[in-house]
Write a protein that holds these residues in place. Structure first.
Motif, mmCIF file in Angstrom:
data_model
loop_
_atom_site.group_PDB
_atom_site.id
_atom_site.type_symbol
_atom_site.label_atom_id
_atom_site.label_comp_id
_atom_site.label_asym_id
_atom_site.label_seq_id
_atom_site.Cartn_x
_atom_site.Cartn_y
_atom_site.Cartn_z
ATOM 1 N N PHE A 82 -2.359 9.796 6.608
ATOM 2 C CA PHE A 82 -2.716 9.385 5.254
ATOM 3 C C PHE A 82 -1.553 9.641 4.286
ATOM 4 O O PHE A 82 -1.179 8.766 3.503
ATOM 5 C CB PHE A 82 -3.977 10.147 4.815
ATOM 6 C CG PHE A 82 -4.476 9.791 3.445
ATOM 7 C CD1 PHE A 82 -5.079 8.576 3.206
ATOM 8 C CD2 PHE A 82 -4.366 10.691 2.405
ATOM 9 C CE1 PHE A 82 -5.557 8.251 1.949
ATOM 10 C CE2 PHE A 82 -4.832 10.381 1.149
ATOM 11 C CZ PHE A 82 -5.435 9.161 0.918
ATOM 12 N N TYR A 83 -0.968 10.817 4.362
ATOM 13 C CA TYR A 83 0.129 11.163 3.457
ATOM 14 C C TYR A 83 1.383 10.350 3.757
ATOM 15 O O TYR A 83 2.039 9.860 2.841
ATOM 16 C CB TYR A 83 0.436 12.663 3.509
ATOM 17 C CG TYR A 83 -0.402 13.445 2.537
ATOM 18 C CD1 TYR A 83 0.108 13.836 1.314
ATOM 19 C CD2 TYR A 83 -1.715 13.768 2.834
ATOM 20 C CE1 TYR A 83 -0.663 14.537 0.411
ATOM 21 C CE2 TYR A 83 -2.492 14.468 1.940
ATOM 22 C CZ TYR A 83 -1.965 14.851 0.732
ATOM 23 O OH TYR A 83 -2.743 15.535 -0.166
ATOM 24 N N LEU A 87 0.176 7.154 1.316
ATOM 25 C CA LEU A 87 0.714 7.669 0.054
ATOM 26 C C LEU A 87 2.243 7.615 0.032
ATOM 27 O O LEU A 87 2.839 7.813 -1.021
ATOM 28 C CB LEU A 87 0.247 9.111 -0.159
ATOM 29 C CG LEU A 87 -1.268 9.320 -0.192
ATOM 30 C CD1 LEU A 87 -1.587 10.800 -0.352
ATOM 31 C CD2 LEU A 87 -1.912 8.500 -1.293
ATOM 32 N N ASP A 88 2.856 7.370 1.188
ATOM 33 C CA ASP A 88 4.315 7.304 1.309
ATOM 34 C C ASP A 88 4.975 8.581 0.788
ATOM 35 O O ASP A 88 5.958 8.544 0.062
ATOM 36 C CB ASP A 88 4.853 6.069 0.580
ATOM 37 C CG ASP A 88 6.192 5.636 1.136
ATOM 38 O OD1 ASP A 88 6.504 6.013 2.282
ATOM 39 O OD2 ASP A 88 6.931 4.937 0.420
ATOM 40 N N ARG A 89 4.375 9.700 1.167
ATOM 41 C CA ARG A 89 4.899 11.018 0.792
ATOM 42 C C ARG A 89 5.239 11.785 2.062
ATOM 43 O O ARG A 89 4.605 11.606 3.090
ATOM 44 C CB ARG A 89 3.848 11.832 0.042
ATOM 45 C CG ARG A 89 3.512 11.311 -1.311
ATOM 46 C CD ARG A 89 2.599 12.294 -1.994
ATOM 47 N NE ARG A 89 1.869 11.636 -3.060
ATOM 48 C CZ ARG A 89 0.739 12.073 -3.557
ATOM 49 N NH1 ARG A 89 0.188 13.178 -3.082
ATOM 50 N NH2 ARG A 89 0.139 11.421 -4.522
ATOM 51 N N PRO A 90 6.215 12.667 1.968
ATOM 52 C CA PRO A 90 6.508 13.477 3.163
ATOM 53 C C PRO A 90 5.370 14.460 3.434
ATOM 54 O O PRO A 90 4.715 14.934 2.505
ATOM 55 C CB PRO A 90 7.794 14.216 2.788
ATOM 56 C CG PRO A 90 7.825 14.214 1.304
ATOM 57 C CD PRO A 90 7.091 12.981 0.850
ATOM 58 N N TRP A 91 5.144 14.699 4.681
ATOM 59 C CA TRP A 91 4.111 15.670 5.080
ATOM 60 C C TRP A 91 4.818 16.995 5.295
ATOM 61 O O TRP A 91 5.422 17.239 6.326
ATOM 62 C CB TRP A 91 3.412 15.185 6.351
ATOM 63 C CG TRP A 91 2.420 16.148 6.906
ATOM 64 C CD1 TRP A 91 2.613 16.978 7.959
ATOM 65 C CD2 TRP A 91 1.094 16.394 6.452
ATOM 66 N NE1 TRP A 91 1.478 17.716 8.189
ATOM 67 C CE2 TRP A 91 0.539 17.379 7.284
ATOM 68 C CE3 TRP A 91 0.316 15.881 5.427
ATOM 69 C CZ2 TRP A 91 -0.751 17.854 7.127
ATOM 70 C CZ3 TRP A 91 -0.963 16.345 5.270
ATOM 71 C CH2 TRP A 91 -1.486 17.319 6.103
ATOM 72 N N ASP A 92 4.783 17.852 4.299
ATOM 73 C CA ASP A 92 5.500 19.123 4.327
ATOM 74 C C ASP A 92 4.674 20.247 4.926
ATOM 75 O O ASP A 92 5.172 21.348 5.076
ATOM 76 C CB ASP A 92 5.908 19.535 2.902
ATOM 77 C CG ASP A 92 6.855 18.512 2.289
ATOM 78 O OD1 ASP A 92 7.637 17.907 3.040
ATOM 79 O OD2 ASP A 92 6.793 18.330 1.067
#
Length: 132
Positions: A82-83, A87-92
């Motif tokens: 999903f991230y 959401l095009d966010r890094p999964w930190d």
């Protein structure tokens, strides 16, 4: 979830369904990943697009008490998908939860291991089962 949060969540969830379909994921994977995102949304009663690392830690700590490791791993992978893809966010937060490494039995037992196994079986009729 209130109407505003639900209005934010619905298009993101639909995008996730499309992305899972386009990537050719199996139906079981689609179901598990969708369930993971819905579970997080229900847990925090809002769209999971702005969850902090601490909230995710809390979420997974609660899951540890009620669910199996395989479910927890699927939830982590679902939220990670999903991230990263929606959401095009890094999964930190990959290291929030890691299941313990299971010790696997070898495919072929050594002579000593075979003798220990047979030595642990006391009834002859059960020992014959292992020997045949």
């Amino acid at each position: 979830m209130n109407a505003v949060e639900q209005a934010r969540f619905n298009p993101l969830f639909a995008s996730m369904q499309r992305a899972l379909e386009l990537q050719g994921k199996a139906q079981a994977t689609k179901d598990a990943y969708s369930r993971a995102v819905r579970r997080a949304a229900e847990r925090f009663d809002r769209c999971p697009d702005d969850l902090s690392a601490e909230e995710l830690r809390e979420h997974f700590a609660e899951l540890l008490e009620t669910h199996s490791w395989s479910t927890i791993k699927l939830d982590r992978c679902g939220l990670q998908f999903f991230y990263r893809h929606i959401l095009d966010r890094p999964w930190d937060w990959v290291d929030i939860v890691k299941p313990p490494r299971a010790e696997r039995l070898p495919d072929i037992l050594t002579r000593v291991e075979t003798q220990r196994l047979l030595g642990a079986v006391y009834k002859l009729r059960y020992r014959v089962f292992f020997v045949k």
